[in-house]
Design an enzyme around this catalytic site. Structure first.
Site, mmCIF file in Angstrom:
data_model
loop_
_atom_site.group_PDB
_atom_site.id
_atom_site.type_symbol
_atom_site.label_atom_id
_atom_site.label_comp_id
_atom_site.label_asym_id
_atom_site.label_seq_id
_atom_site.Cartn_x
_atom_site.Cartn_y
_atom_site.Cartn_z
ATOM 1 N N LEU A 92 0.448 0.300 7.028
ATOM 2 C CA LEU A 92 0.638 -1.365 6.324
ATOM 3 C C LEU A 92 -0.365 -1.733 5.396
ATOM 4 C CD1 LEU A 92 3.658 -1.877 5.646
ATOM 5 C CD2 LEU A 92 2.735 -3.621 6.647
ATOM 6 N N HIS A 93 -0.490 -1.481 4.811
ATOM 7 C CA HIS A 93 -1.035 -2.522 3.640
ATOM 8 C C HIS A 93 -0.225 -2.959 2.766
ATOM 9 C CE1 HIS A 93 -2.534 0.953 2.364
ATOM 10 N NE2 HIS A 93 -2.975 0.506 1.583
#
Length: 186
Positions: free
Chosen positions: A144-145
């Site tokens: 995730l980013h």
């Protein structure tokens, strides 16, 4: 990073006629196009760059700020100058997989990123978001980013629309230094 403008096309083997177009050469983008340094699989130990960046120095990893659970890092292939990402240290793919403390710190670092970008570059607005999964456009879906992209009035001109090219006036190392110095104290 080599960027070169020319008013005549490169002539290979003496073939070609000048056509008057300006060309912006950005060979550093080829690594992105070819998928170099992309993870080989979904696991933490399968080449995930977001898992490796925290072990680097801030300068080498282009890390702008570090929190307890998440960090802010410049995007190697930015949409605009100052484009950064807020990333959890833990290898987690989905927003619903974050624990409450990670979720809170991701939000807090996003707010700090906006503050720093306004102070350092006078950003007029922001695009903020995350692409969840490859089908949604995530380039690295396994970790995730959240993207924080600064915007300015009139920052989109003919280059990205017609030429599908971004023109960035500053090296990433200089952008990292400028933002790190403008980052608000926690």
């Amino acid at each position: 990073m080599l960027i070169r403008m020319t008013s005549e096309p490169e002539l290979q083997d003496g073939v070609g006629e000048p056509d008057g177009f300006q060309r912006l050469w950005t060979p550093h983008r080829m690594a992105y196009i070819k998928g170099e340094n992309k993870p080989t699989g979904p696991g933490q130990d399968e080449g995930c760059p977001f898992c490796g960046i925290p072990a680097l120095s801030d300068e080498d990893g282009l890390v702008v700020a570090r929190g307890e659970r998440v960090y802010a890092v410049l995007n190697l292939y930015p949409y605009n100058g100052g484009h950064l990402m807020v990333v959890p240290y833990r290898h987690v793919a989905d927003y619903t997989g974050l624990d409450d403390a990670e979720t809170a710190e991701l939000g807090a670092l996003t707010k700090q990123a906006m503050t720093a970008l306004r102070a350092a570059s006078g950003a007029h607005g922001f695009n903020i978001g995350m692409n969840q999964g490859a089908a949604a456009g995530a380039g690295i879906a396994a970790h995730l980013h959240q993207h924080v992209v600064p915007r300015w009035g009139g920052d989109t001109n003919f280059m990205p629309i017609v030429g599908h090219t971004r023109v960035l006036p500053q090296l990433l190392a200089d952008t990292r230094k400028m933002l790190a110095e403008a980052w608000p104290a926690a």
